[in-house]
Motif scaffolding. Structure first.
Motif, mmCIF file in Angstrom:
data_model
loop_
_atom_site.group_PDB
_atom_site.id
_atom_site.type_symbol
_atom_site.label_atom_id
_atom_site.label_comp_id
_atom_site.label_asym_id
_atom_site.label_seq_id
_atom_site.Cartn_x
_atom_site.Cartn_y
_atom_site.Cartn_z
ATOM 1 N N GLU A 150 0.823 -1.214 0.000
ATOM 2 C CA GLU A 150 0.000 0.000 0.000
ATOM 3 C C GLU A 150 0.857 1.265 0.000
ATOM 4 O O GLU A 150 0.548 2.225 -0.692
ATOM 5 C CB GLU A 150 -0.933 -0.001 1.205
ATOM 6 N N CYS A 151 1.910 1.263 0.767
ATOM 7 C CA CYS A 151 2.790 2.439 0.845
ATOM 8 C C CYS A 151 3.639 2.611 -0.409
ATOM 9 O O CYS A 151 4.107 3.708 -0.692
ATOM 10 C CB CYS A 151 3.696 2.350 2.072
ATOM 11 N N ALA A 152 3.843 1.534 -1.142
ATOM 12 C CA ALA A 152 4.680 1.588 -2.343
ATOM 13 C C ALA A 152 3.904 2.048 -3.568
ATOM 14 O O ALA A 152 4.425 2.048 -4.669
ATOM 15 C CB ALA A 152 5.308 0.220 -2.596
ATOM 16 N N THR A 153 2.673 2.450 -3.369
ATOM 17 C CA THR A 153 1.846 2.931 -4.466
ATOM 18 C C THR A 153 1.821 4.458 -4.415
ATOM 19 O O THR A 153 1.288 5.040 -3.475
ATOM 20 C CB THR A 153 0.412 2.383 -4.336
ATOM 21 N N ALA A 154 2.459 5.077 -5.406
ATOM 22 C CA ALA A 154 2.522 6.542 -5.445
ATOM 23 C C ALA A 154 2.682 6.990 -6.885
ATOM 24 O O ALA A 154 3.086 6.212 -7.750
ATOM 25 C CB ALA A 154 3.681 7.050 -4.598
ATOM 26 N N ASP A 155 2.374 8.244 -7.130
ATOM 27 C CA ASP A 155 2.548 8.783 -8.474
ATOM 28 C C ASP A 155 3.852 9.561 -8.592
ATOM 29 O O ASP A 155 4.042 10.337 -9.516
ATOM 30 C CB ASP A 155 1.357 9.657 -8.866
ATOM 31 N N THR A 156 4.747 9.330 -7.659
ATOM 32 C CA THR A 156 6.054 9.977 -7.677
ATOM 33 C C THR A 156 7.102 8.977 -7.200
ATOM 34 O O THR A 156 6.771 7.905 -6.692
ATOM 35 C CB THR A 156 6.051 11.237 -6.781
ATOM 36 N N GLU A 157 8.349 9.329 -7.380
ATOM 37 C CA GLU A 157 9.442 8.453 -6.951
ATOM 38 C C GLU A 157 9.455 8.323 -5.432
ATOM 39 O O GLU A 157 9.229 9.291 -4.715
ATOM 40 C CB GLU A 157 10.765 9.064 -7.440
ATOM 41 N N LEU A 158 9.691 7.114 -4.952
ATOM 42 C CA LEU A 158 9.730 6.856 -3.520
ATOM 43 C C LEU A 158 11.142 6.490 -3.086
ATOM 44 O O LEU A 158 11.919 5.944 -3.866
ATOM 45 C CB LEU A 158 8.787 5.707 -3.155
ATOM 46 N N GLY A 159 11.454 6.775 -1.839
ATOM 47 C CA GLY A 159 12.726 6.383 -1.251
ATOM 48 C C GLY A 159 12.478 5.765 0.102
ATOM 49 O O GLY A 159 11.359 5.748 0.605
ATOM 50 N N LEU A 160 13.534 5.243 0.706
ATOM 51 C CA LEU A 160 13.413 4.547 1.979
ATOM 52 C C LEU A 160 14.597 4.897 2.867
ATOM 53 O O LEU A 160 15.746 4.860 2.411
ATOM 54 C CB LEU A 160 13.386 3.034 1.721
ATOM 55 N N LEU A 161 14.318 5.224 4.114
ATOM 56 C CA LEU A 161 15.377 5.439 5.090
ATOM 57 C C LEU A 161 15.830 4.061 5.563
ATOM 58 O O LEU A 161 15.050 3.293 6.116
ATOM 59 C CB LEU A 161 14.871 6.271 6.273
ATOM 60 N N LEU A 162 17.088 3.739 5.295
ATOM 61 C CA LEU A 162 17.636 2.430 5.621
ATOM 62 C C LEU A 162 18.627 2.596 6.763
ATOM 63 O O LEU A 162 19.691 3.185 6.596
ATOM 64 C CB LEU A 162 18.317 1.848 4.379
ATOM 65 N N SER A 163 18.255 2.071 7.933
ATOM 66 C CA SER A 163 19.068 2.289 9.131
ATOM 67 C C SER A 163 20.127 1.222 9.347
ATOM 68 O O SER A 163 21.074 1.425 10.083
ATOM 69 C CB SER A 163 18.167 2.324 10.365
ATOM 70 N N GLY A 164 19.953 0.075 8.746
ATOM 71 C CA GLY A 164 20.854 -1.039 8.991
ATOM 72 C C GLY A 164 20.250 -2.056 9.928
ATOM 73 O O GLY A 164 20.806 -3.125 10.152
#
Length: 92
Positions: A20-34
């Motif tokens: 659901e969160c990966a559905t967007a009309d723009t580019e998405l990014g992700l904060l990757l903490s490790g």
């Protein structure tokens, strides 16, 4: 509820949430903490978002504890781009 059924249901809900969160009309990014949480989200999101970009906040702590190397590795393994952003001590 058994442990196995709980784990299965948890996985289903997590996958549904990421989808659901990966559905967007723009580019998405992700904060990757490790950590395991953001790595699991990336593992679920990467197949749905080809070429996803991840971002890691580098501080003294993340460099000392190995998170910087972990995020670079997990991003490469999952086909994501990892941008490591250095935050100087006075900004953390």
């Amino acid at each position: 509820m058994t442990e196995a059924s709980f784990s299965e249901r948890y996985g289903e809900l997590l996958d549904e949430s990421v989808r659901e969160c990966a559905t967007a009309d723009t580019e998405l990014g992700l904060l990757l903490s490790g950590g395991i949480d953001s790595s699991a989200v990336l593992a679920l999101a990467a197949p749905k978002l080809e070429g996803i970009h991840t971002f890691t906040a580098l501080t003294g702590g993340t460099q000392e504890n190995g998170d910087a190397e972990s995020t670079d590795w997990i991003a490469r393994e999952l086909g994501a781009h990892n941008h490591q952003v250095l935050f100087p001590p006075e900004h953390t």
